[in-house]
Design an enzyme around this catalytic site. Structure first.
Site, PDB file in Angstrom:
ATOM      1  N   ASP A  17      26.591  28.923 -16.861  1.00  0.00           N
ATOM      2  CA  ASP A  17      26.545  27.381 -16.920  1.00  0.00           C
ATOM      3  C   ASP A  17      28.638  27.342 -17.862  1.00  0.00           C
ATOM      4  O   ASP A  17      28.608  26.745 -18.434  1.00  0.00           O
ATOM      5  CB  ASP A  17      26.368  26.846 -17.420  1.00  0.00           C
ATOM      6  CG  ASP A  17      25.194  26.155 -16.672  1.00  0.00           C
ATOM      7  OD1 ASP A  17      25.128  26.439 -15.688  1.00  0.00           O
ATOM      8  OD2 ASP A  17      23.666  25.927 -17.495  1.00  0.00           O
ATOM      9  N   ASP A  66      21.504  27.806  -7.719  1.00  0.00           N
ATOM     10  CA  ASP A  66      20.952  26.214  -8.493  1.00  0.00           C
ATOM     11  C   ASP A  66      20.997  25.191  -7.731  1.00  0.00           C
ATOM     12  O   ASP A  66      22.010  24.440  -8.541  1.00  0.00           O
ATOM     13  CB  ASP A  66      20.494  26.601  -9.639  1.00  0.00           C
ATOM     14  CG  ASP A  66      19.665  25.680 -10.374  1.00  0.00           C
ATOM     15  OD1 ASP A  66      18.831  24.872  -9.337  1.00  0.00           O
ATOM     16  OD2 ASP A  66      19.535  25.497 -12.172  1.00  0.00           O
ATOM     17  N   LEU A  67      21.406  25.497  -7.077  1.00  0.00           N
ATOM     18  CA  LEU A  67      21.963  24.050  -6.207  1.00  0.00           C
ATOM     19  C   LEU A  67      21.762  22.878  -5.924  1.00  0.00           C
ATOM     20  O   LEU A  67      22.438  21.721  -5.377  1.00  0.00           O
ATOM     21  CB  LEU A  67      22.577  24.316  -4.317  1.00  0.00           C
ATOM     22  CG  LEU A  67      23.927  25.872  -5.166  1.00  0.00           C
ATOM     23  CD1 LEU A  67      24.191  26.718  -3.490  1.00  0.00           C
ATOM     24  CD2 LEU A  67      24.880  25.723  -6.006  1.00  0.00           C
ATOM     25  N   LYS A  68      20.429  23.195  -5.905  1.00  0.00           N
ATOM     26  CA  LYS A  68      19.168  21.159  -6.284  1.00  0.00           C
ATOM     27  C   LYS A  68      19.939  20.742  -4.847  1.00  0.00           C
ATOM     28  O   LYS A  68      20.654  19.762  -5.047  1.00  0.00           O
ATOM     29  CB  LYS A  68      19.913  20.900  -7.301  1.00  0.00           C
ATOM     30  CG  LYS A  68      19.346  21.742  -9.188  1.00  0.00           C
ATOM     31  CD  LYS A  68      19.173  20.742  -9.644  1.00  0.00           C
ATOM     32  CE  LYS A  68      18.709  21.402 -11.082  1.00  0.00           C
ATOM     33  NZ  LYS A  68      20.168  22.692 -11.812  1.00  0.00           N
ATOM     34  N   THR A  75      21.009  19.169   7.109  1.00  0.00           N
ATOM     35  CA  THR A  75      21.559  19.551   6.316  1.00  0.00           C
ATOM     36  C   THR A  75      21.474  20.432   5.592  1.00  0.00           C
ATOM     37  O   THR A  75      21.832  21.898   4.919  1.00  0.00           O
ATOM     38  CB  THR A  75      22.791  18.248   5.778  1.00  0.00           C
ATOM     39  OG1 THR A  75      23.401  16.865   6.709  1.00  0.00           O
ATOM     40  CG2 THR A  75      23.480  19.079   4.839  1.00  0.00           C
ATOM     41  N   THR A 121      13.973  18.270 -16.363  1.00  0.00           N
ATOM     42  CA  THR A 121      13.051  19.294 -17.466  1.00  0.00           C
ATOM     43  C   THR A 121      14.308  17.878 -18.794  1.00  0.00           C
ATOM     44  O   THR A 121      13.394  18.184 -20.040  1.00  0.00           O
ATOM     45  CB  THR A 121      13.680  20.354 -18.414  1.00  0.00           C
ATOM     46  OG1 THR A 121      14.826  20.454 -17.703  1.00  0.00           O
ATOM     47  CG2 THR A 121      12.378  21.211 -17.544  1.00  0.00           C
ATOM     48  N   ARG A 182      13.501  26.888 -25.482  1.00  0.00           N
ATOM     49  CA  ARG A 182      14.946  26.375 -26.777  1.00  0.00           C
ATOM     50  C   ARG A 182      13.883  27.478 -28.057  1.00  0.00           C
ATOM     51  O   ARG A 182      12.857  27.414 -28.503  1.00  0.00           O
ATOM     52  CB  ARG A 182      14.538  25.247 -27.682  1.00  0.00           C
ATOM     53  CG  ARG A 182      15.667  24.271 -26.021  1.00  0.00           C
ATOM     54  CD  ARG A 182      17.067  24.896 -26.603  1.00  0.00           C
ATOM     55  NE  ARG A 182      17.815  24.256 -26.316  1.00  0.00           N
ATOM     56  CZ  ARG A 182      18.576  24.532 -24.591  1.00  0.00           C
ATOM     57  NH1 ARG A 182      17.793  24.993 -23.533  1.00  0.00           N
ATOM     58  NH2 ARG A 182      19.474  23.082 -24.267  1.00  0.00           N
ATOM     59  N   GLN A 191      18.104  19.094 -23.107  1.00  0.00           N
ATOM     60  CA  GLN A 191      16.436  18.699 -22.700  1.00  0.00           C
ATOM     61  C   GLN A 191      15.324  17.847 -23.477  1.00  0.00           C
ATOM     62  O   GLN A 191      15.645  17.676 -24.678  1.00  0.00           O
ATOM     63  CB  GLN A 191      16.149  20.267 -22.556  1.00  0.00           C
ATOM     64  CG  GLN A 191      16.959  21.285 -22.298  1.00  0.00           C
ATOM     65  CD  GLN A 191      16.800  21.211 -20.738  1.00  0.00           C
ATOM     66  OE1 GLN A 191      15.862  20.544 -20.579  1.00  0.00           O
ATOM     67  NE2 GLN A 191      17.755  22.255 -19.790  1.00  0.00           N
ATOM     68  N   GLY A 211      19.961  29.036 -21.562  1.00  0.00           N
ATOM     69  CA  GLY A 211      21.170  28.495 -20.940  1.00  0.00           C
ATOM     70  C   GLY A 211      22.213  28.814 -22.799  1.00  0.00           C
ATOM     71  O   GLY A 211      22.958  29.861 -23.084  1.00  0.00           O
TER      72      GLY A 211
END
Ligand SMILES: O=c1ccn([C@@H]2O[C@H](COP(=O)(O)O)[C@@H](O)[C@H]2O)c(=O)[nH]1
Length: 236
Positions: A17, A66-68, A75, A121, A182, A191, A211
């Protein structure tokens, strides 16, 4: 691959990210052999990062796209076909039946694994109600897991808080991938459903996505190594 066969080191997924491909490649170099699995999401994908999926896969890393996805079925199916050609291991779609069915069709026999995002989350019950849902988090996660399983989805994204209940529903046939991780004392940020790396593994998560606790650390490699050690210890 059964969960028991996943090497401890491959259970940590680091999301790139970051704002540019240069920044992402610098982070990959810094993390070196501490990290084998990366995730590319909105920030980097929309900054020219999709070819990095192929480059990282070519260098022996695993990559989670991670394109959700969430769109009309045609499509999603055609988009999934395109992602399958990039060399990713995982692709996410939102856990709506039409969307999941289309992604399974689109991945065909490519080997790309489709993960369904159950409930983000960063959401709690109040957030779901504000968005118009009549279910709370645990009910919706479980209902979506059942639908995903019937539709041939390969894995689920949820918080570690739901992993115990999900295992009872899907057994070990589906991979359970958990963001919302975490280390003790780390800032939670946005989160809302979180757990430490050790507790998430003990709860039964297959993969942990971590991340900001790594990317924003003064020494990202040391942060990743500490999480890897916590994972290994929880696995015994
Ligand atoms: O429910 C979800 C689905 C995806 N994510 C993604 O995971 C990482 C988490 O990053 P942190 O910095 O460790 O919070 C991020 O890329 C999200 O897009 C998620 O957090 N929750």
């Amino acid at each position: 691959m059964t969960p028991a066969e996943i090497a401890p080191k491959d259970r940590l997924i680091v999301p790139l990210d970051l704002p540019s491909v240069d920044a992402a490649e610098a982070m990959v170099a810094r993390l070196g052999d501490s990290v084998t699995f990366y995730k590319i999401g909105y920030q980097l994908a929309y900054a020219g990062g999709l070819p990095l999926i192929t480059k990282l896969a070519g260098s022996g890393k695993k990559v989670f796209a991670d394109l959700k996805m969430h769109d009309i079925g045609n499509t999603v199916a055609r988009g999934t076909e395109s992602v399958a050609r990039l060399g990713a291991t995982f692709l996410t779609v939102h856990a709506y039946p039409q969307t999941m069915k289309a992604a399974v069709e689109g991945r065909g026999t490519s080997g790309l694994k489709i993960l369904a995002v159950t409930v983000l989350t960063s959401y709690n019950d109040d957030d779901l109600h504000a968005a118009g849902y009549r279910f709370g988090v645990s009910e919706l996660v479980e209902a979506r897991a059942q639908q995903a399983q019937v539709l041939g989805i390969d894995g689920l994204v949820s918080s570690p808080e739901e992993v115990g209940a999900l295992r009872k529903i899907v057994g070990h046939q589906m991979s359970l991938v958990t963001p919302g991780i975490r280390p003790a004392g780390a800032p939670t940020g946005d989160q809302k459903r979180i757990m430490t790396p050790g507790r998430a593994i003990a709860a039964g998560a297959d993969y942990l996505v971590v991340g900001r606790p790594i990317l924003e650390a003064a020494d990202p490699r040391a942060a990743a190594d500490a999480i890897q050690a916590e994972i290994a210890q929880a696995l015994g």
